[in-house]
Design a protein around this motif. Structure first.
Motif, PDB file in Angstrom:
ATOM      1  N   ARG A  42       0.788  -1.233   0.000  1.00 29.92           N
ATOM      2  CA  ARG A  42       0.000   0.000   0.000  1.00 29.92           C
ATOM      3  C   ARG A  42       0.825   1.291   0.000  1.00 29.92           C
ATOM      4  O   ARG A  42       0.276   2.382   0.123  1.00 29.92           O
ATOM      5  CB  ARG A  42      -0.935   0.004   1.214  1.00 29.92           C
ATOM      6  CG  ARG A  42      -1.977  -1.121   1.193  1.00 29.92           C
ATOM      7  CD  ARG A  42      -2.952  -0.875   0.074  1.00 29.92           C
ATOM      8  NE  ARG A  42      -3.849  -1.977  -0.203  1.00 29.92           N
ATOM      9  CZ  ARG A  42      -5.015  -2.205   0.402  1.00 29.92           C
ATOM     10  NH1 ARG A  42      -5.386  -1.445   1.398  1.00 29.92           N
ATOM     11  NH2 ARG A  42      -5.778  -3.187   0.027  1.00 29.92           N
TER      12      ARG A  42
ATOM     13  N   CYS B  42      -1.811   2.805  13.149  1.00 27.47           N
ATOM     14  CA  CYS B  42      -2.124   1.468  12.672  1.00 27.47           C
ATOM     15  C   CYS B  42      -1.413   0.505  13.629  1.00 27.47           C
ATOM     16  O   CYS B  42      -1.155   0.864  14.777  1.00 27.47           O
ATOM     17  CB  CYS B  42      -1.651   1.317  11.216  1.00 27.47           C
ATOM     18  SG  CYS B  42      -2.185  -0.226  10.454  1.00 27.47           S
TER      19      CYS B  42
ATOM     20  N   CYS C 275       2.814   3.178   4.828  1.00 25.42           N
ATOM     21  CA  CYS C 275       2.402   1.845   5.301  1.00 25.42           C
ATOM     22  C   CYS C 275       3.620   0.924   5.263  1.00 25.42           C
ATOM     23  O   CYS C 275       4.306   0.824   4.250  1.00 25.42           O
ATOM     24  CB  CYS C 275       1.307   1.270   4.401  1.00 25.42           C
ATOM     25  SG  CYS C 275       0.850  -0.413   4.880  1.00 25.42           S
TER      26      CYS C 275
ATOM     27  N   CYS D 292      -2.101  -4.669   3.362  1.00 21.92           N
ATOM     28  CA  CYS D 292      -2.871  -4.083   4.459  1.00 21.92           C
ATOM     29  C   CYS D 292      -3.175  -5.167   5.495  1.00 21.92           C
ATOM     30  O   CYS D 292      -3.691  -6.238   5.161  1.00 21.92           O
ATOM     31  CB  CYS D 292      -4.170  -3.469   3.943  1.00 21.92           C
ATOM     32  SG  CYS D 292      -5.066  -2.612   5.259  1.00 21.92           S
ATOM     33  N   PHE D 293      -2.860  -4.862   6.733  1.00 18.56           N
ATOM     34  CA  PHE D 293      -2.897  -5.869   7.799  1.00 18.56           C
ATOM     35  C   PHE D 293      -4.298  -6.448   7.997  1.00 18.56           C
ATOM     36  O   PHE D 293      -4.455  -7.630   8.249  1.00 18.56           O
ATOM     37  CB  PHE D 293      -2.389  -5.228   9.095  1.00 18.56           C
ATOM     38  CG  PHE D 293      -1.962  -6.234  10.123  1.00 18.56           C
ATOM     39  CD1 PHE D 293      -0.801  -6.977   9.948  1.00 18.56           C
ATOM     40  CD2 PHE D 293      -2.715  -6.444  11.255  1.00 18.56           C
ATOM     41  CE1 PHE D 293      -0.400  -7.915  10.878  1.00 18.56           C
ATOM     42  CE2 PHE D 293      -2.322  -7.377  12.206  1.00 18.56           C
ATOM     43  CZ  PHE D 293      -1.161  -8.118  12.015  1.00 18.56           C
TER      44      PHE D 293
ATOM     45  N   PHE E 102     -10.112  -2.227   7.046  1.00 22.08           N
ATOM     46  CA  PHE E 102      -9.608  -0.899   6.686  1.00 22.08           C
ATOM     47  C   PHE E 102     -10.053  -0.439   5.293  1.00 22.08           C
ATOM     48  O   PHE E 102     -10.178   0.757   5.053  1.00 22.08           O
ATOM     49  CB  PHE E 102      -8.087  -0.849   6.832  1.00 22.08           C
ATOM     50  CG  PHE E 102      -7.660  -1.018   8.261  1.00 22.08           C
ATOM     51  CD1 PHE E 102      -8.178  -0.201   9.251  1.00 22.08           C
ATOM     52  CD2 PHE E 102      -6.787  -2.024   8.645  1.00 22.08           C
ATOM     53  CE1 PHE E 102      -7.826  -0.361  10.580  1.00 22.08           C
ATOM     54  CE2 PHE E 102      -6.434  -2.194   9.966  1.00 22.08           C
ATOM     55  CZ  PHE E 102      -6.951  -1.365  10.948  1.00 22.08           C
TER      56      PHE E 102
ATOM     57  N   VAL F 169      -9.790   3.548   4.203  1.00 18.24           N
ATOM     58  CA  VAL F 169      -8.619   4.380   4.545  1.00 18.24           C
ATOM     59  C   VAL F 169      -7.868   4.863   3.312  1.00 18.24           C
ATOM     60  O   VAL F 169      -7.138   5.848   3.372  1.00 18.24           O
ATOM     61  CB  VAL F 169      -7.638   3.643   5.496  1.00 18.24           C
ATOM     62  CG1 VAL F 169      -8.205   3.496   6.878  1.00 18.24           C
ATOM     63  CG2 VAL F 169      -7.187   2.316   4.910  1.00 18.24           C
TER      64      VAL F 169
END
Ligand code: SF4
Ligand code: SF4
Length: 446
Positions: free
Chosen positions: A229, A253, A280, A285-286, A291, A297
């Protein structure tokens, strides 16, 4: 209509759990390394104090909070009281649980209808442990109670290799007790930098086997796996956060993201938001399902709405997601907020770069030059703080200070995470306007 202003993923400081899932991603894995977490940590602040720090007035509106422990969330003795305090303020509260702490589910069922409509329970379905401990009946009774009481819920199984041999049993028991199949999430190695899949099966086989559950949650996680990201501007730190309930540390985050503020201290101080921007640090993305699908986001990333990932329609016509949550999960937080201007993005990125010793770039330098030019005509400026941001501003703008007596004094605090505490201290001795470095752009128009 409910409009969610921000999303807070809250870490509940509890390590103990009555289960020992082999794929545990939230803390019980430590047992593998010989440690045996059995404790919880009491909150540093009273629940009343914490709730007062999280009012809709301070946060800019009604927010969504997710409560998740490093063990079983409901085994933290203060968590129910905290959840209820948030609900009474009008917030929406989701709770992650293994579904076996019946007393906690019963307490939630006893809340008023209005409060219950703001509760979402994520029933993690740990089939092997439930079977081993003879708790399957209790688990499904709790799901049923929550459903009948009008709370929203979802049932989610980990698509682990260990569960593969039980797939037919799992499907049967889901259809018998829920009327539908559960949703799926993928196990992953959280401790590895690439947060890779945790399966020994060839990926193709893994995906084929688990596709029979037709889980939009599983599908979206796969679709975003490996999608770095860094090229996007992420609003984590403004629209979504990680909040440690034990300390009040509010982060943009997870893991190595930066601290925004210690929000349980100096609770009269507004929150000074700072987005993660282009920084990031994860391989992907975790928690993209939350999110992207709930928060948005990164507004330009198209995704299904969160409701599609969590809901199931049952044979009797009812649904796991009830009316109030349909409104909340049927929109993204980004749709309830304004995006930053190009200048605001450059500034936020530059601040995070300076903090992390990364080149902040020419655009940032030009922008700050311009702002400082304007501000130094109005204020007698000094900087307060230590570290890389302070060094950079001191080095560049100390000579710009105008010591004219007629100008109001302005102190710019560069340690933004500690701003509220520093400001409170400075106010005891300084007669000056005191701002956080993250708010420098707001002075432009003065
Ligand atoms: S129930 Fe949750 S916290 Fe407990 S061992 Fe299983 S995955 Fe870990
Ligand atoms: S993991 Fe997701 S929410 Fe967190 S900074 Fe990266 S893109 Fe943003």
């Amino acid at each position: 209509m409910y409009r969610i202003k921000r999303f807070f993923d809250c870490q509940v400081p509890v390590n103990k759990c009555n289960f020992e899932c082999d794929y545990c991603t939230v803390g019980q894995w430590r047992k593998v390394n010989g440690e045996s977490p059995t404790q919880y940590t009491p909150f540093k602040y009273s629940v009343e104090h914490m709730a007062n720090a999280l009012t809709p007035e301070r946060l800019g509106g009604i927010c969504a909070f997710n409560l998740c422990g490093n063990g079983e969330t409901f085994l933290h003795p203060q968590i129910l009281e905290f959840a209820v305090a948030l609900l009474k303020q009008g917030h929406f509260v989701s709770i992650v649980t293994n579904g076996t702490v019946s007393s906690a589910i019963d307490s939630l069922c006893e809340l008023s209808e209005d409060l219950r409509s703001h509760v979402f329970i994520k029933f993690s379905f740990h089939y092997i442990e439930l079977k081993k401990k003879n708790l399957l009946r209790r688990y499904f009774e709790n799901v049923e109670k929550a459903h009948k009481s009008g709370m929203s819920l979802t049932v989610e199984l980990v698509a682990s290799d260990s569960n593969v041999e039980y797939i037919e049993e799992i499907k049967d028991i889901c259809l018998k007790n829920l009327g539908v199949l559960c949703h799926l999430t993928d196990p992953r190695l959280n401790t590895a930098s690439d947060i890779r899949h945790l399966t020994d099966m060839p990926m193709e086989e893994h995906l084929k086997i688990w596709s029979q559950f037709e889980s939009a949650l599983f599908d979206y996680r796969q679709a975003t796996w490996g999608d770095n990201r860094e090229k996007y501007f992420c609003y984590g730190g403004v629209w979504s956060f990680n909040l440690a309930l034990g300390s009040g540390k509010l982060k943009q985050c997870y893991r190595n993201s930066d601290t925004v503020q210690f929000i349980f201290e100096n609770t009269d101080e507004p929150i000074h938001y700072l987005p993660r921007g282009h920084h990031c640090s994860f391989a992907h993305c975790f928690n993209s399902h939350v999110f992207d699908c709930l928060c948005g986001v990164i507004p330009e990333i198209k995704s299904p709405y969160y409701i599609e990932l969590r809901n199931r329609k049952l044979p009797d016509g009812t649904e796991w997601i009830k009316d109030a949550y349909k409104e909340v999960y049927g929109r993204r937080v980004c749709e309830n907020n304004d995006e930053y201007s190009a200048q605001e993005k450059i500034f936020a990125d530059g601040i995070i770069s300076l903090f992390n010793e990364i080149d902040s770039g020419n655009d940032f330098e030009r922008l700050v030059d311009d702002v400082m030019d304007k501000v130094s005509k109005v204020y007698d400026i000094s900087f307060y703080g230590e570290g890389l941001i302070n060094d950079w501003f001191e080095r560049k703008y100390n000579e710009k200070k105008i010591n004219g007596k007629e100008l109001e004094k302005l102190v710019i605090v560069t340690n933004y995470a500690d701003f509220a505490q520093i400001k409170a201290k400075l106010q005891e001795t300084e007669k000056a306007k005191i701002i956080s470095i993250v708010d420098l752009m707001t002075l432009q128009g003065e």
